[in-house]
Design a protein around this motif. Sequence first.
Motif, mmCIF file in Angstrom:
data_model
loop_
_atom_site.group_PDB
_atom_site.id
_atom_site.type_symbol
_atom_site.label_atom_id
_atom_site.label_comp_id
_atom_site.label_asym_id
_atom_site.label_seq_id
_atom_site.Cartn_x
_atom_site.Cartn_y
_atom_site.Cartn_z
ATOM 1 N N TYR A 1 0.838 -1.191 0.000
ATOM 2 C CA TYR A 1 0.000 0.000 0.000
ATOM 3 C C TYR A 1 0.871 1.238 0.000
ATOM 4 N N THR B 1 1.286 5.327 1.372
ATOM 5 C CA THR B 1 0.875 6.330 2.343
ATOM 6 C C THR B 1 1.521 7.660 1.950
ATOM 7 N N GLY C 1 -1.454 5.271 8.819
ATOM 8 C CA GLY C 1 -1.820 5.144 7.418
ATOM 9 C C GLY C 1 -2.787 4.031 7.085
ATOM 10 N N HIS D 1 -7.829 3.259 4.796
ATOM 11 C CA HIS D 1 -7.070 3.050 3.552
ATOM 12 C C HIS D 1 -7.885 2.159 2.625
ATOM 13 N N SER E 1 -9.906 -2.966 1.677
ATOM 14 C CA SER E 1 -9.773 -1.697 2.410
ATOM 15 C C SER E 1 -9.985 -1.938 3.896
#
Length: 179
Positions: A95, A97, A137, A141, A171
Motif C-alpha cells: 500500500y 501512504t 496510514g 485506507h 480496504s
Amino acid sequence: MHTVLSRLNVVFAYCLSVLGAITVGCFLSTYILLPYHEPNVSYAVSKQLVKHVRDFTAVRAKNDMGFLKFNLKSDLEPLFNWNVKQLFLYLTAEYKTKSNELNQVVLWDKIIKRGENAYLDLQDMNSKYYFFDDGAGLKGHKNITLTLSWNLIPNAGILPRIRAPDQFVFSFPDTYVNS
C-alpha cells in the motif's frame, strides 16, 4: 605421472568435471526446457480491523496495527519438477501512504517440501506476523493489495522469486477498534 597420488588426482579431477557438467545440465534442463507454471490463486479477506496502539520501540508514539482474516486457495503442485526441493511461500500486503511511496508487509509464510501436499485451502487464517504501519496510514485506507509470492529452491541453479499474477485489493474501515 605413474605414482598412486597422481592417478588419484586425475580420477578426482575427472569426477569433479563430470559432476559439474551434470549439475549444469540439471539447471539448464529445468530453466530453459521446462517453463514455470503460474498457478491460479484466489484470495479473500473476511475480517479487517484497525487499532491505534503504542509502538514497541518509542515511548509515546502510536501507530496503526491492522488485523485481518484471509482466505487463500491455490494448487501449487505444477511448480514442482525434479529440480525443485521446496517452495517458500509468502503473502504480502502492499500500500501507499503520504510518508512512504511503497509499503510492503509480510503477513504469512510457509515452506512446502517436495512430496508434501502442495494444495492450499486456507480459510479464515490470521496473519502470522504483525501488520504495523509507520504512523496512522491504515485507518480508512482503500487500496491495500494482497499478493502471494514464492521462491523456488532448486537442487541446482538460481533462486527465482516469482509473484502470482492474481492479486486481491481490500480496504480497512474508517474507525479504530477499541481493545
